[in-house]
Write a protein that holds these residues in place. Structure first.
Motif, mmCIF file in Angstrom:
data_model
loop_
_atom_site.group_PDB
_atom_site.id
_atom_site.type_symbol
_atom_site.label_atom_id
_atom_site.label_comp_id
_atom_site.label_asym_id
_atom_site.label_seq_id
_atom_site.Cartn_x
_atom_site.Cartn_y
_atom_site.Cartn_z
ATOM 1 N N THR A 1 15.915 9.017 1.678
ATOM 2 C CA THR A 1 17.247 9.392 2.149
ATOM 3 C C THR A 1 17.664 10.781 1.699
ATOM 4 O OG1 THR A 1 18.190 8.220 0.241
ATOM 5 C CG2 THR A 1 18.083 7.025 2.327
ATOM 6 N N VAL A 2 17.031 11.317 0.640
ATOM 7 C CA VAL A 2 17.361 12.683 0.203
ATOM 8 C C VAL A 2 17.112 13.683 1.322
ATOM 9 C CG1 VAL A 2 16.635 14.536 -1.329
ATOM 10 C CG2 VAL A 2 17.024 12.280 -2.248
ATOM 11 N N GLY A 3 16.067 13.453 2.106
ATOM 12 C CA GLY A 3 15.726 14.409 3.157
ATOM 13 C C GLY A 3 16.473 14.217 4.462
ATOM 14 N N LEU A 4 17.276 13.158 4.582
ATOM 15 C CA LEU A 4 17.978 12.916 5.840
ATOM 16 C C LEU A 4 18.995 14.009 6.154
ATOM 17 C CD1 LEU A 4 18.569 9.041 5.715
ATOM 18 C CD2 LEU A 4 17.138 10.301 7.342
ATOM 19 N N GLY A 5 19.806 14.367 5.159
ATOM 20 C CA GLY A 5 20.835 15.378 5.391
ATOM 21 C C GLY A 5 20.270 16.722 5.814
#
Length: 646
Positions: free
Chosen positions: A19-23
């Motif tokens: 989820t860190v890379g979603l933004g």
């Protein structure tokens, strides 16, 4: 720990990394040079989260990720993402993060709001309609095979999983017989078999593929001979002769560049290092002859190296923290009708893990404040000769044993006179107090609890708690907040933070037989003073330093039976401390020297003493209280603190 608990912890660890890379990936959708990398990253993340959550029976996460995956799948066909698509995916990311947080805290995973699911489905249907119109107006062509899609479809086919969103491509269909044949053989699929499947998937005839096919057929024939299952056994056909094909070199396994370590284990190691530091200090304090000097020198060097190594284990880059802000700025600027560009620099700067985690809320408040209060609307900016798009710059850089984080905007800045008037209106200061404030003191008013320049409370601001939270949190971390602003040109907030909170460099001072530790980062100057150097201003003692009157704190008054400074006629050291933009002098103490200490929490009976942030054990075994420069200011010029029980 049960198996289910271990699976859940593994899922949370993996999901947290994903989820860190979603933004950042979502923000890259608007980049014309992206070439599809961002949407592929989003699709893979939602697809992986859906599969892992489904295995654990987390239906709310599965349902949300499935719809988001549908939208990403359509956008992968080459359509440009619309603002509505990005808004829908942004809302989905927010919900996924909240679901992960609830799961981590042992709470029930919330179901995604109907409005979020509805917006995603609307975008899916709209994009499907657009694709259908494009197909009807263009010649029908066989789409190029996407290896990544083929691989996903092949894995689904091998495990008997059907998904109406992802059809099996021709290449994967060609590979299916090889996969089924390999799967039907006893035992797991070998490396050669898997290579053959991949070759077949991409339409490549290789020597390894033929060998694998022949091996599987032979193994199957042998198994049928030993255990007949039917009256008809197909004969194995020898592979057709062909020219030799160069076999690729065996892939070298990649070594893991990182390792996951439980925080509790790191804390244990850090405590042990702290005890080693204390032992080193004891040896240094008790070295009476030169015979031990060499050993002590070696111990000192090894301890310092070990301390540095353990501290680096706890260090984390600010990348994960900074990655969330592009989406925050984008969503907030859209809701406010503004055009704001966020520029991030120095995200690789490292800080202690605990400091990074504690910075989350303060930085969110600062970023939202810059977009809401700082940057003007496009019409206002054009009216004042600026570009329609505003800029917010988030920067970080290492500086010695500290890290500087700056947040700067090119907005309308702050007018000190307006801040002074607003503070009076809210009853935070009196008119007499306001008259004595200079420009910098007026700017500091925004950190007062209850201060706000908003006339109407909104979802973003107006309650007067944002900047107060920032100041309180940064003070608790042993950091400083510095604010610079110029009306019409923008503002800059600078945070100065220690690299770590575990080991503190201090200046040790004594009063009679009592010893105190001052954070070295707050020490500006050490000087010798006489009693004649003190004077009074408005009835309070001050020390003149470079023609500047500094408030005085007499540490001698903290020790029972000790005379106030000056009455004994002794010379003494004066230590100039800094807290934020304010300086003051400590007198009545003698400076012993610098020492690195391990801070321990105070006993419950002393937790209310604002002047102290903790305690430590000195090299000679004594207890030293660690003075909090910011807390000392709250105690007044003569803190009424008695320490007869220490």
């Amino acid at each position: 720990m049960t198996e289910d608990t271990e699976l859940l912890e593994d899922f949370l660890t993996e999901a947290g990394e994903l989820t860190v890379g979603l933004g950042p990936a979502l923000m890259e959708l608007t980049n014309p040079d992206d070439e599809g990398h961002a949407i592929n990253a989003l699709f893979r993340t939602f697809h992986t989260l859906k599969g892992s959550a489904g295995f654990l029976g987390l239906d709310p996460i599965v349902s949300l990720c499935h719809v988001a995956e549908d939208l990403c799948s359509l956008l992968r066909n080459g359509e440009d993402a619309t603002p509505e698509d990005i808004d829908a995916l942004s809302a989905a990311i927010d919900i996924v993060e909240s679901q992960m947080l609830a799961l981590q805290q042992g709470e029930t995973v919330p179901v995604a709001p109907d409005s979020v699911l509805h917006d995603l489905r609307v975008c899916v249907e709209r994009d499907r309609s657009a694709d259908a119109e494009a197909d009807s107006s263009a010649a029908v062509e066989t789409p190029a095979s996407n290896p990544e899609d083929d691989f996903e479809a092949l894995l689904d086919a091998m495990h008997g999983v059907g998904d109406d969103t992802h059809a099996v491509p021709p290449a994967a269909a060609d590979a299916a017989p090889v996969a089924k044949e390999a799967e039907s053989a006893e035992g797991p699929i070998s490396e050669d078999d898997f290579e053959a499947i991949l070759d077949a998937m991409h339409g490549v005839a290789s020597e390894s593929a033929e060998k694998a096919s022949a091996a599987v057929t032979a193994e199957k024939s042998a198994a049928d001979a030993a255990h007949p299952k039917s009256t008809k056994t197909p004969a194995a056909e020898p592979p057709a002769a062909k020219s030799p094909v160069a076999k690729p070199a065996a892939a070298v396994p990649l070594q893991e560049a990182t390792i996951r370590v439980e925080t509790a284990r790191l804390d244990t190691v850090m405590d042990l290092v702290g005890e080693l530091v204390l032992a080193r200090n004891a040896l240094l304090a008790g070295a009476a002859h030169s015979g031990r000097n060499k050993a002590i020198t070696i111990l000192d060097r090894v301890t310092a190296d070990l301390q540095s190594a353990v501290m680096r284990i706890r260090m984390q880059p600010l990348t994960k923290l900074f990655a969330r802000f592009p989406r925050i700025v984008r969503d907030l600027s859209r809701s406010l009708g503004k055009e704001v560009e966020l520029i991030v620099e120095g995200a690789n700067t490292e800080l202690d893990k605990n400091v990074v985690e504690a910075l989350s809320d303060p930085l969110v408040h600062l970023v939202r404040n810059a977009v809401d209060h700082g940057v003007e609307t496009p019409a206002e900016r054009l009216k004042h000769g600026k570009g329609a798009r505003g800029t917010v710059r988030l920067m970080a850089k290492a500086q010695g044993d500290h890290v500087l984080i700056q947040l700067q905007d090119d907005g309308n800045g702050m007018d000190p006179n307006k801040l002074r008037s607003r503070a009076i209106e809210r009853g935070l200061i009196s008119g007499e107090q306001a008259a004595t404030l200079d420009t910098q003191a007026c700017l500091q008013l925004i950190f007062m609890p209850g201060f706000s320049t908003r006339e109407v409370i909104s979802d973003v601001s107006g309650r007067g708690v944002g900047m107060d939270v920032v100041k309180t949190k940064i003070d608790s971390l042993g950091g400083e907040v510095h604010l610079v602003s110029e009306p019409g040109k923008g503002s800059m907030v600078e945070l100065r933070l220690p690299l770590t909170l575990a080991i503190l460099a201090t200046l040790m001072v004594t009063v009679s037989d009592r010893i105190f530790a001052l954070p070295l980062s707050a020490v500006d100057e050490v000087l010798r003073i006489e009693k004649d150097d003190l004077t009074k201003l408005d009835g309070r003692p001050v020390l003149m330093v470079d023609d500047e009157p500094l408030p005085v704190f007499d540490l001698g008054l903290w020790v029972p039976g000790n005379l106030p400074y000056g009455q004994g006629g002794d010379r003494s050291h004066g230590v100039i401390l800094r807290s934020g933009q304010q300086k003051y002098a400590l007198i009545g103490a003698r400076v012993c020297g610098r020492e690195e200490v391990v801070i321990k929490p105070l006993d419950e009976s002393l937790e209310s003493a604002a002047a102290f942030s903790g305690a430590t054990v000195t090299g000679d075994g004594r207890i030293a209280l660690v003075i909090d420069p910011a807390g000392l200011l709250k105690c007044g010029p003569l803190p009424p603190i008695h320490m007869t029980n220490l």
